[in-house]
Design an enzyme around this catalytic site. Structure first.
Site, PDB file in Angstrom:
ATOM      1  N   LYS A 183      96.651   7.992  -4.086  1.00  0.00           N
ATOM      2  CA  LYS A 183      95.793   7.989  -2.892  1.00  0.00           C
ATOM      3  C   LYS A 183      95.686   6.551  -2.400  1.00  0.00           C
ATOM      4  O   LYS A 183      95.311   5.653  -3.159  1.00  0.00           O
ATOM      5  CB  LYS A 183      94.412   8.537  -3.259  1.00  0.00           C
ATOM      6  CG  LYS A 183      93.591   8.958  -2.072  1.00  0.00           C
ATOM      7  CD  LYS A 183      94.105  10.223  -1.389  1.00  0.00           C
ATOM      8  CE  LYS A 183      93.331  11.449  -1.785  1.00  0.00           C
ATOM      9  NZ  LYS A 183      94.004  12.697  -1.378  1.00  0.00           N
ATOM     10  N   THR A 219      96.448  13.393  -6.348  1.00  0.00           N
ATOM     11  CA  THR A 219      95.988  12.165  -5.683  1.00  0.00           C
ATOM     12  C   THR A 219      94.476  12.242  -5.460  1.00  0.00           C
ATOM     13  O   THR A 219      93.784  11.231  -5.491  1.00  0.00           O
ATOM     14  CB  THR A 219      96.704  11.929  -4.337  1.00  0.00           C
ATOM     15  OG1 THR A 219      96.347  12.962  -3.426  1.00  0.00           O
ATOM     16  CG2 THR A 219      98.207  11.881  -4.496  1.00  0.00           C
ATOM     17  N   HIS A 258      79.924   4.881   9.288  1.00  0.00           N
ATOM     18  CA  HIS A 258      79.225   5.700   8.291  1.00  0.00           C
ATOM     19  C   HIS A 258      79.621   5.335   6.868  1.00  0.00           C
ATOM     20  O   HIS A 258      80.804   5.197   6.547  1.00  0.00           O
ATOM     21  CB  HIS A 258      79.527   7.180   8.525  1.00  0.00           C
ATOM     22  CG  HIS A 258      79.186   7.641   9.904  1.00  0.00           C
ATOM     23  ND1 HIS A 258      77.894   7.596  10.412  1.00  0.00           N
ATOM     24  CD2 HIS A 258      79.947   8.120  10.913  1.00  0.00           C
ATOM     25  CE1 HIS A 258      77.895   8.055  11.657  1.00  0.00           C
ATOM     26  NE2 HIS A 258      79.130   8.371  11.991  1.00  0.00           N
TER      27      HIS A 258
END
Ligand SMILES: O=c1[nH]c(=O)c2[nH]c(=O)[nH]c2[nH]1
Length: 309
Positions: free
Chosen positions: A12, A57, A258
């Site tokens: 990832k 991942t 965020h």
């Protein structure tokens, strides 16, 4: 077989992990972008689609966030070493791990003179990302009148507490939970219009004005107990208009960057904000909050869409 598999790796990429540690009223921030690439005995997933050797991942992402909570982030190197060792030693088919880390540096926003000593700003929970923002200006002259609009973009700031968001409208599609303690972060894009038009008054001191406007907007961001980004933004604009006579209009375009608390319950970890927590710094979508703040009685002239400036 006419083809063979060459070098391969997977994992990832760009896990945006933000770890905030609370030491009383003084918070510390570690902000990393972590990319995991694993390789080893992975021929079969490519040749036949067997996933028997594949650690998902998604799991590598979870490991990044769980390790940030469990072991903290002492340094990018220590964190990367810890992750790489884990993947290689815990999974037999994984022979090599490459962890790339980018670290974003933050510095504290200095308190306003009048607020010094009351715990606001310096030493607290308000940060500005290191590295220069881009300063901007636009000059217009029609042979008679001057219009000077200056500003900045990419000034990234973060409050690790003193931000709530609740009491909003809820309809059939609302899933957002109310919060009394969240991270408030944005990358400020702002423009301000000078009231000097080439009249008899002396020209503003452009350098000093820029320094002061930047300072006031940072201090207003740091010192406002925020009920919404809209409210914080208005305070930033109002502080500039209030303190800087040479400016009549300010416009902001603020992405709400965020920071979501990571759910670490599945790994037996509580991600309670009381002692500090681990967040995902989300990339998109983001809220986009924009407004003009005007000196009373003046006409707005800064375009609503700042990209048109
Ligand atoms: O400060 C905020 N303003 C909003 O309008 C909004 N909407 C939302 O989902 N989160 C937030 N936060």
């Amino acid at each position: 077989m006419p083809t063979i598999l060459g070098q391969n790796q997977y994992g990832k990429a760009e896990n945006r992990v933000v770890r905030i540690t609370r030491d009383g009223a003084t918070h510390h921030i570690k902000d990393l972008n972590v990319s995991v690439a694993l390789s080893g005995d992975m021929d079969e997933v490519h040749y036949s689609g067997s996933n028997a050797h594949v650690l998902p991942t998604d799991t590598t992402k979870n490991t990044v966030y769980a390790f940030a909570k469990k072991y903290g982030i002492e340094s990018a190197e220590q964190f990367g070493i810890h992750l790489a060792r884990h993947f290689v030693t815990s999974q037999e088919p994984i022979h090599r791990a490459r962890i790339r880390v980018e670290e974003y540096a933050w510095e504290r926003i200095e308190a306003a003179g009048e607020k010094a000593g009351d715990g606001a700003g310096e030493g607290g929970h308000s940060f500005v990302r290191k590295g220069q923002e881009t300063r901007l200006t636009q000059i217009a002259y029609d042979g008679e009148r001057w219009e000077v609009i200056s500003g900045l973009k990419d000034l990234t700031v973060l409050n690790s507490t003193d931000s709530e968001f609740r009491g909003y409208v809820k309809d059939a599609y609302t899933t957002l939970e109310e919060t009394r303690d969240r991270v408030l972060a944005t990358s400020v894009s702002g423009r301000w219009r000078f009231n000097w038009t080439g009249d008899d008054r002396p020209m503003p001191d452009w350098e000093e004005s820029y320094r002061q406007v930047r300072k006031h907007l940072l201090q207003a961001f740091a010192e406002t107990y925020s009920l919404s980004l809209q409210q914080t933004m208005y305070e930033m604009g109002a502080r500039i208009i209030d303190r800087r006579d040479e400016i009549d209009e300010v416009r902001f375009s603020l992405p709400n960057s965020h920071h979501f608390l990571v759910d670490l319950e599945p790994f037996g970890l509580s991600n309670d904000t009381a002692e500090g927590a681990v967040y995902v710094a989300a990339d998109r979508p983001y809220g986009l909050i924009e407004a003009t703040v005007l000196r009373d009685g003046r006409e707005p002239r800064i375009p609503a869409d700042l990209t048109n400036l």
